[in-house]
Design an enzyme around this catalytic site. Sequence first.
Site, PDB file in Angstrom:
ATOM      1  CG  HIS A 140      -0.052  -0.760  -3.041  1.00 13.43           C
ATOM      2  ND1 HIS A 140       0.687   0.025  -3.892  1.00 13.43           N
ATOM      3  CD2 HIS A 140       0.587  -0.712  -1.841  1.00 13.43           C
ATOM      4  CE1 HIS A 140       1.730   0.523  -3.246  1.00 13.43           C
ATOM      5  NE2 HIS A 140       1.690   0.109  -2.002  1.00 13.43           N
ATOM      6  CG  HIS A 211       5.724  -2.261  -1.550  1.00 12.97           C
ATOM      7  ND1 HIS A 211       6.396  -1.812  -0.439  1.00 12.97           N
ATOM      8  CD2 HIS A 211       4.797  -1.324  -1.832  1.00 12.97           C
ATOM      9  CE1 HIS A 211       5.875  -0.657  -0.058  1.00 12.97           C
ATOM     10  NE2 HIS A 211       4.907  -0.328  -0.895  1.00 12.97           N
ATOM     11  CD  GLU A 353       6.871   1.479  -3.127  1.00 13.77           C
ATOM     12  OE1 GLU A 353       5.756   1.408  -3.664  1.00 13.77           O
ATOM     13  OE2 GLU A 353       7.071   2.099  -2.061  1.00 13.77           O
TER      14      GLU A 353
END
Length: 388
Positions: A140, A211, A353
């Site tokens: 991420h 998310h 996602e």
Amino acid sequence: MKSIKSNFIGIGLAITAISACSTQTESDLTVSGLDPNAFDTTINEKPVKLYTLKNTKGMEVCITNFGGRIVSLVVPDKNGKPTDVVLGYDNIAQYADTVNSPSDFGSSVGRYANRINKGRFTVNGQTIQLPTNNFGHCLHGGPSGWMYQVYDANMINDSTLQLSLVSPDGDNGFPGTVKATTTYKIFSDNTIDIVFEATTDKETVVNMTNHSYFNLNGDPSKEGMDMVLYINADNYTPADSTYMTTGEIKPVEGTPMDFRKAHAISETINDTDFDQIKNASGYDHNWCLNTYKNGKGDDKTVAASLYSPQTGIYLEMFTNEPGVQVYTGNFQGTGVSCKHGIKYPKHVSVCLESQKYPDSPNKKDWPSPYLKPGEKYYSHVAYKFSIK
């Protein structure tokens, strides 16, 4: 796709004192029960607030510009009861505490959502080394990725919020100065529409996503795997024991990865004879969407859906991206008190996602995440709620 076991590195955020809310009345709270004062602060000399979007059909979405996070998302259930269907915290202090309450709850993730193998990729023949914050990989965007940055906020109207940031050259090791925006808009049919856009002055990689952790049952104190999942995908990308894609693309046919016919997640999530479920302690995988063909995604056709038999709430996901990472809260159950004091159990929620496939910078045959000067990154995902 978040692991509490990640090697999180504190990012040393400077946070001013949050306004006291002892005098708050019930009428000052959002429909989801949030106190906006608990989000009114300054982080790294930038103002942070809670922004509320509403429509006339009972939908309310609360977003903080810290990490571009959806904090609550309220829609009516089958009886008309306002129901918050996402996980999160009810104050900014917990969101910003990367040591005691690390999370990617509801965030606008960048520069690169999901994992890059060993934090390495190549641009113009040069090897780029990123920080490794998850089982030896970069997850991420690194330990101070965009989910921990303050976006500049522009409340366009009562149903539209645009967030923007400038990520400097070398941010978490990524090349290029990137200007990025995330635009949230809600419609009268109870759709939340999210558009991610970005430009760069130097070739780089970009892969943004939302998310949110969805629990459509309306009671996140209990496991949620009775929710019914559908994924419009014939194939998926297997991962190893460090959650890194192997480079293979395999058919879902005859495996617990097959959600082409919707079924309760509980029917297959405990099939530990299947190594992919055993390694992840549930689902934490990328599916190759059938809605993406010849380099183009069809964001008018359902890519995935989720349904709660308890509340009747039905969620349909649409995206132009080639993949969807489905994560079933395998690392929940930490004992941390979250929104309204609830301690979320393991397998309480489902993340959907939209994304390029994990580690795409190192997989030349997969849809490319590279962005060059003069190009514009555009990623679209929409979540439509109804009663089924």
